[in-house]
Design an enzyme around this catalytic site. Structure first.
Site, PDB file in Angstrom:
ATOM      1  N   HIS A   1      47.391  -9.043 -33.187  1.00  0.00           N
ATOM      2  CA  HIS A   1      48.166  -7.921 -32.638  1.00  0.00           C
ATOM      3  C   HIS A   1      49.475  -7.870 -33.438  1.00  0.00           C
ATOM      4  CE1 HIS A   1      49.686  -5.005 -29.976  1.00  0.00           C
ATOM      5  NE2 HIS A   1      49.422  -5.549 -28.804  1.00  0.00           N
TER       6      HIS A   1
ATOM      7  N   ARG B   1      43.051   0.229 -31.170  1.00  0.00           N
ATOM      8  CA  ARG B   1      42.786  -1.013 -30.417  1.00  0.00           C
ATOM      9  C   ARG B   1      41.304  -1.020 -30.070  1.00  0.00           C
ATOM     10  NH1 ARG B   1      46.224  -3.139 -25.331  1.00  0.00           N
ATOM     11  NH2 ARG B   1      47.531  -3.779 -27.079  1.00  0.00           N
TER      12      ARG B   1
ATOM     13  N   ARG C   1      51.915  -0.166 -22.823  1.00  0.00           N
ATOM     14  CA  ARG C   1      53.040  -0.276 -23.754  1.00  0.00           C
ATOM     15  C   ARG C   1      52.664   0.063 -25.197  1.00  0.00           C
ATOM     16  NH1 ARG C   1      54.263  -3.086 -19.788  1.00  0.00           N
ATOM     17  NH2 ARG C   1      52.090  -3.592 -19.887  1.00  0.00           N
ATOM     18  N   THR C   2      51.606  -0.569 -25.695  1.00  0.00           N
ATOM     19  CA  THR C   2      51.302  -0.411 -27.116  1.00  0.00           C
ATOM     20  C   THR C   2      50.949   1.047 -27.416  1.00  0.00           C
ATOM     21  OG1 THR C   2      50.482  -2.672 -27.092  1.00  0.00           O
ATOM     22  CG2 THR C   2      49.919  -1.362 -29.006  1.00  0.00           C
TER      23      THR C   2
ATOM     24  N   LYS D   1      27.933   7.785 -27.979  1.00  0.00           N
ATOM     25  CA  LYS D   1      26.656   8.407 -28.378  1.00  0.00           C
ATOM     26  C   LYS D   1      26.022   7.640 -29.527  1.00  0.00           C
ATOM     27  CE  LYS D   1      28.319  13.074 -27.331  1.00  0.00           C
ATOM     28  NZ  LYS D   1      28.626  14.382 -27.941  1.00  0.00           N
TER      29      LYS D   1
HETATM   30  C1  NCD Z   1      48.957  -7.766 -24.847  1.00  0.00           C
HETATM   31  C2  NCD Z   1      47.608  -7.436 -25.472  1.00  0.00           C
HETATM   32  O1  NCD Z   1      47.047  -6.366 -25.214  1.00  0.00           O
HETATM   33  O2  NCD Z   1      47.177  -8.261 -26.247  1.00  0.00           O
HETATM   34  N1  NCD Z   1      49.601  -6.645 -24.314  1.00  0.00           N
HETATM   35  C3  NCD Z   1      50.371  -5.862 -25.133  1.00  0.00           C
HETATM   36  O3  NCD Z   1      49.882  -5.276 -26.062  1.00  0.00           O
HETATM   37  N2  NCD Z   1      51.690  -5.833 -24.906  1.00  0.00           N
HETATM   38  C4  NCD Z   1      48.912  -8.927 -23.932  1.00  0.00           C
HETATM   39  C5  NCD Z   1      48.002  -8.873 -22.731  1.00  0.00           C
HETATM   40  O4  NCD Z   1      47.279  -7.914 -22.503  1.00  0.00           O
HETATM   41  O5  NCD Z   1      48.026  -9.856 -21.987  1.00  0.00           O
END
Ligand code: NCD
Length: 338
Positions: free
Chosen positions: A135, A107, A57-58, A86
């Protein structure tokens, strides 16, 4: 805050006024997210989407949001396909990649890593999740969803009652969300987790010192009986030292339709940042809730596009130009209520 040219690293950057501004811009993105109109306002701009942890999703919604504003997306996923494998430092990676992009979403499994990267970047960086820390864009879309769902039922953010359930120790979404919620008035927050996976004290203290009522519990049924929102989360297996250790907690808090009918109020909204763990030993939100109109998890995911479009438009300072670079779509588009 001044959005133009700014990093988005932590929800602590935002005031309630900033959030309202973001949500107003997010609302204005609806015709584009629903494919009623197209805008080319970011034509020529490049998003560097760098995801060093699994993401659906993100990653995809950041990419779609940028594309929907007319920009291009370049993606790096996983350490193996990057020069970090590397031995390249975050500093060097940031110096290089910020020369190729206008904005970067990142991320990374380590808390603080995205801020470290941002300090070397020549372009704005958006934190797409740094370990168990924060997040921020997820918290914004969660809050946007809460506000929409609650308003549709005639309620308001102030005096909201919410239960957050699951792995509150490692869940970065609940960390960031709790900090945003603290900006509102007189909330009733129920934190439901196994004792070992409790919400870190700093987040609890932040809510309490802002005047909210916080109840800590390790029991599900009574905890969800007096709330407007149930916010369920997954056991964050990747943050445990072994799968066996995570197994000890998996499946402790399962919500299904029978439990919902018995314990929740008829209008309680069910949320989850997703992915929900649908394996039989976990199943924190059962599939039998899929027809429940109060299951907001997919509306929540859809809202991610609106909020991320708003962030890009504000960071790249084009909010006032979005509509003047737009036209109707040429192709069939889904209807708003589909
Ligand atoms: C979450 C995350 O990655 O922190 N997912 C997301 O970004 N929607 C929650 C999760 O992974 O449980």
């Amino acid at each position: 805050m001044r959005f133009a040219g700014s990093h988005v690293l932590s929800v602590e950057q935002f005031s309630r006024e900033d959030i309202e501004q973001i949500f107003k811009v997010a609302d204005s993105m609806e015709p584009y997210a629903l494919r009623k109109r197209v805008t080319r306002v970011l034509e020529g701009a490049i998003l560097g989407n760098m995801f060093f942890e699994p993401s659906t999703r993100t990653r995809v919604s950041f990419g779609c949001a940028f594309n929907l504003l007319g920009g291009e997306v370049r993606e790096t996923t996983g350490f193996k396909s990057s020069a970090i494998a590397k031995g390249e430092s975050l500093y060097d990676t940031a110096r290089v990649l910020s020369g190729y992009s206008d904005v970067i979403c990142m991320r990374h499994p380590e808390a603080g890593s995205v801020a470290e990267f941002a300090s070397a970047s020549r372009v704005p960086v958006v934190n797409g999740g740094d370990g168990a820390n924060e997040h921020p864009s997820q918290a914004l879309l969660d809050l946007y969803t809460i506000q929409k769902e609650v308003k549709a039922k005639g309620g308001s953010m102030d005096r909201l009652r919410i239960a957050m359930i699951g792995d509150l120790k490692h869940g970065r979404t609940v960390h960031s969300l709790s900090r945003l919620l603290a900006l509102y008035e007189c909330l009733d927050v129920v934190l439901v987790s196994p004792g070992e996976l409790a919400m870190p004290e700093s987040y609890v203290e932040n809510l309490r010192s802002a005047g909210h009522r916080v109840t800590v519990s390790s029991e599900l049924n009574q905890s969800i009986s007096q709330v407007d929102i149930v916010y369920s989360t997954r056991i964050q297996e990747e943050r445990f030292s072994s799968k066996e250790e995570a197994d000890l907690y998996r499946g402790r808090f399962r919500l299904n339709q029978a439990i919902y009918t018995k314990y929740c109020q008829p209008n309680t909204v069910i949320m989850h940042p997703l992915p929900r763990d649908s394996r039989s030993d976990a199943n924190e939100l059962d599939n039998d809730l899929n027809q429940n109109p109060n299951l907001a998890i997919f509306r929540q995911a859809d809202n991610g596009v609106l909020v991320r479009m708003a962030l890009f438009a504000m960071i790249l300072d084009v909010v006032d130009q979005v509509d003047s670079h737009s036209r109707d779509v040429n192709w069939y588009h889904r209807r708003a209520n589909e």
